[in-house]
Motif scaffolding. Structure first.
Motif, PDB file in Angstrom:
ATOM      1  N   SER A 156       0.802  -1.223   0.000  1.00 19.28           N
ATOM      2  CA  SER A 156       0.000   0.000   0.000  1.00 19.28           C
ATOM      3  C   SER A 156       0.835   1.275   0.000  1.00 19.28           C
ATOM      4  CB  SER A 156      -0.900   0.011   1.235  1.00 19.28           C
ATOM      5  OG  SER A 156      -0.091   0.044   2.402  1.00 19.28           O
ATOM      6  N   GLY A 157       2.144   1.152   0.188  1.00 19.86           N
ATOM      7  CA  GLY A 157       2.989   2.340   0.219  1.00 19.86           C
ATOM      8  C   GLY A 157       4.378   2.002   0.726  1.00 19.86           C
ATOM      9  N   GLY A 158       5.236   2.995   0.733  1.00 15.93           N
ATOM     10  CA  GLY A 158       6.616   2.771   1.134  1.00 15.93           C
ATOM     11  C   GLY A 158       6.743   2.210   2.534  1.00 15.93           C
ATOM     12  N   THR A 159       5.966   2.754   3.446  1.00  8.47           N
ATOM     13  CA  THR A 159       6.037   2.281   4.826  1.00  8.47           C
ATOM     14  C   THR A 159       5.704   0.805   4.916  1.00  8.47           C
ATOM     15  OG1 THR A 159       5.505   4.473   5.662  1.00  8.47           O
ATOM     16  CG2 THR A 159       5.087   2.616   7.152  1.00  8.47           C
ATOM     17  N   THR A 263      17.875  -2.095   0.340  1.00 12.58           N
ATOM     18  CA  THR A 263      17.992  -0.762  -0.248  1.00 12.58           C
ATOM     19  C   THR A 263      16.624  -0.113  -0.239  1.00 12.58           C
ATOM     20  OG1 THR A 263      19.793  -1.397  -1.748  1.00 12.58           O
ATOM     21  CG2 THR A 263      18.538   0.570  -2.323  1.00 12.58           C
ATOM     22  N   ASP A 264      16.513   1.026   0.451  1.00 11.55           N
ATOM     23  CA  ASP A 264      15.264   1.772   0.413  1.00 11.55           C
ATOM     24  C   ASP A 264      15.310   2.731  -0.775  1.00 11.55           C
ATOM     25  OD1 ASP A 264      12.932   3.087   0.783  1.00 11.55           O
ATOM     26  OD2 ASP A 264      13.567   4.212   2.557  1.00 11.55           O
ATOM     27  N   ALA A 265      14.721   2.275  -1.867  1.00  9.96           N
ATOM     28  CA  ALA A 265      14.637   3.111  -3.075  1.00  9.96           C
ATOM     29  C   ALA A 265      13.209   3.608  -3.266  1.00  9.96           C
ATOM     30  CB  ALA A 265      15.120   2.333  -4.293  1.00  9.96           C
TER      31      ALA A 265
HETATM   32  C1  LIG Z   1       8.474   8.351   1.094  1.00  6.58           C
HETATM   33  C2  LIG Z   1       9.547   7.495   1.583  1.00  6.58           C
HETATM   34  C3  LIG Z   1       9.274   6.337   2.322  1.00  6.58           C
HETATM   35  C4  LIG Z   1       7.910   5.953   2.847  1.00  6.58           C
HETATM   36  O1  LIG Z   1       6.914   6.112   1.976  1.00  6.58           O
HETATM   37  P1  LIG Z   1       5.353   6.207   2.293  1.00  6.58           P
HETATM   38  O2  LIG Z   1       4.817   5.885   0.959  1.00  6.58           O
HETATM   39  O3  LIG Z   1       5.087   7.611   2.726  1.00  6.58           O
HETATM   40  O4  LIG Z   1       4.964   5.227   3.313  1.00  6.58           O
HETATM   41  C5  LIG Z   1      10.344   5.546   2.658  1.00  6.58           C
HETATM   42  N1  LIG Z   1      11.595   5.867   2.326  1.00  6.58           N
HETATM   43  C6  LIG Z   1      11.900   6.990   1.637  1.00  6.58           C
HETATM   44  C7  LIG Z   1      13.326   7.288   1.298  1.00  6.58           C
HETATM   45  C8  LIG Z   1      10.889   7.839   1.252  1.00  6.58           C
HETATM   46  O5  LIG Z   1      11.181   8.968   0.596  1.00  6.58           O
END
Ligand SMILES: *Cc1c(COP(=O)(O)O)cnc(C)c1O
Length: 498
Positions: A156-159, A263-265
């Motif tokens: 659902s999203g980055g988190t 890697t957090d991309a």
């Molecule tokens: C935006 C972001 C996230 C988390 O994303 P959400 O979609 O807001 O949950 C994680 N890591 C980085 C580097 C981000 O810019």
């Protein structure tokens, strides 16, 4: 001076664990409690008017209306609300948030959403189209990041992508290596979602420092590794300053110790591959590095999908299995789901798939080119301003600080000119995450001229206190972090107040 004032003034000189101890005791003193509650109420009352602007002018529903309302009336209301809010992001006054925002693109995604609004990937038998879209989203994204054999899921999203990965490493390390007290290593600049995962899943967070230009100390990473380490984290790039971590060295350390590397991309996944093709100097961050075992990448940022989708990728299917949930004993039947949610919005996956396939490689390349050109202009102009100093070497997120002025006052002055930029701390600075909105004619020039006017205003009005500036200042420097945290909880309470 009263005892609590004296304490507050001097407490910053104590070591952090002692501060926490004193804080816990002090919060139990009624007089002190009362005093901070009053302080909170004051701040919250000030925030309430800006956070709840519609109270007077629109009907409020604290409970269900007895009779349903007229649909046309509801639509009229929604259109009017949109009108209030749309111009700020549309005209490019907002950092990040809406990454594409072109009217025809939005209209197209809305059409796709409408066609799929009832779809739920949990019911793969009823909506095999939803699973087709998701499988292809994962495959296209993995391919873009050189993961020929990589796999993953849509979240659902980055988190959620990050939290899924951390849970996966925890369960993997428990089963494969018997780790019962898991630890993760992350630079202080890693996204808050890693802290959230640490709290939710009982994984100890070990933070490593970065230097003044946001470069992670690789030696500190090496020293932090122990037999409980399950994963090392790096960002490409990090959210605060847009700087890419030394992923090559960090992932190599992980590989040598047989631990995971994530890697957090989320931010850069859909920009860096194209920036590289355009000839930019982009350090390796993806599956081409043998130590990288997972990558989070947000389709709902620079993938230009609607909000609500992201991709979590793994190097191997074995690893992905630790993410899945299955139960065989529930009276509701055999149950399994790939991510945290049960039912999910298939329409968002359809819209994501439609965004990726309608834009294509050439489209992402063109978008990236425009954003990087805009960034070059803004960086060059900021470098000419003596009061400002850019942090780190970044491509499309530009963070800057000031050695002579209160940067939060600058942030606030920009706010008065309609800008919604990000205030950051440790160190105190602000940033703009450039999107396609900022590549529209005149926007980058307006950003620089407004920034110069804002700086002049702050210089010429040193006595001005400013609304949020002291709050930022206090939040950045206040030693009692529990009190700051309490304030954030009060803020969330306010958000859910009708
Ligand atoms: C935006 C972001 C996230 C988390 O994303 P959400 O979609 O807001 O949950 C994680 N890591 C980085 C580097 C981000 O810019």
């Amino acid at each position: 001076m009263k005892i609590e004032d004296r304490l507050m003034k001097n407490i910053g000189k104590l070591p952090a664990p002692m501060v926490a101890w004193v804080e816990k005791r002090m919060k139990k003193i009624p007089a002190f409690r009362e005093k901070i509650d009053k302080e909170y109420d004051g701040v919250m009352a000030e925030l309430e008017s800006s956070l709840k602007p519609y109270k007077e002018s629109y009907p409020v529903f604290a409970k269900l209306p007895a009779e349903g309302r007229d649909r046309r009336e509801i639509l009229r209301e929604l259109e009017s609300l949109r009108e209030h809010e749309e111009s700020q992001w549309k005209d490019g006054f907002v950092s990040g948030a809406v990454y594409h925002g072109d009217a025809s693109h939005i209209e197209f995604l809305n059409q796709v959403y409408a066609l799929n609004s009832q779809s739920n990937p949990l019911h793969a038998d009823v909506w095999p189209s939803a699973t087709k879209f998701e499988a292809e989203i994962v495959s296209m994204t993995a391919n873009m990041l050189h993961g020929e054999n990589a796999c993953g899921t849509v979240s659902s999203g980055g988190t959620e992508s990050i939290m899924l990965a951390m849970k996966t490493y925890r369960d993997w390390a428990r089963e494969m290596k018997g780790v019962t007290k898991p630890e993760m290593i992350a630079p202080v600049t890693a996204h808050a979602a890693f802290d959230k995962a640490s709290q939710y899943f009982g994984i100890k967070m070990v933070k490593v420092p970065v230097d003044a230009d946001s470069h992670t100390d690789v030696n500190a990473v090496r020293k932090a590794i122990n037999r409980n380490t399950i994963v090392i984290v790096g960002s490409a790039p990090n959210f605060p300053h847009g700087v890419i971590d030394p992923i090559q060295e960090m992932s190599e350390l992980a590989r040598q110790h047989n631990i995971g590397f994530h890697t957090d991309a989320c931010l850069g996944g859909f920009v860096l591959p194209w920036a590289e093709k355009l000839g930019c100097d982009v350090p390796a961050f993806d599956f081409r590095l043998p130590g990288v075992t997972s990558i989070s990448v947000d389709t709902h940022k620079y993938g230009y999908a609607a909000k609500g989708t992201s991709v979590i990728l793994y190097r191997s299917k074995e690893l992905r299995h630790y993410q899945y949930y299955t139960t065989t004993e529930w009276p509701g039947g055999l149950y399994f789901s790939p991510t945290f949610a049960g039912s999910r919005p298939g329409a968002l996956s359809a819209a994501c798939w439609a965004a990726l396939t309608s834009i294509g490689e050439q489209g992402y390349m063109n978008a990236t080119k425009k954003i990087l050109e805009t960034a070059d202009y803004i960086k060059a102009e900021i470098k000419k301003i003596p009061e400002l100093r850019i942090i780190g070497d970044s491509l499309f997120v530009i963070a800057f600080a000031s050695d002579s002025l209160d940067i939060y006052k600058v942030l606030e002055a920009m706010g008065h000119k309609k800008w919604s930029l990000n205030g950051l701390h440790k160190p105190s600075c602000m940033h703009i995450a450039l999107t396609l909105r900022h590549t529209e004619p005149g926007v980058k020039e307006r950003f620089i001229s407004d920034l110069k006017l804002a700086l002049d205003h702050v210089k010429n009005h040193p006595e001005e206190k400013g609304g949020m500036a002291p709050v930022y200042g206090m939040a950045a420097t206040m030693p009692m972090r529990g009190l700051v945290s309490d304030m954030l909880k009060k803020y969330l309470d306010l958000i859910f107040k009708v």
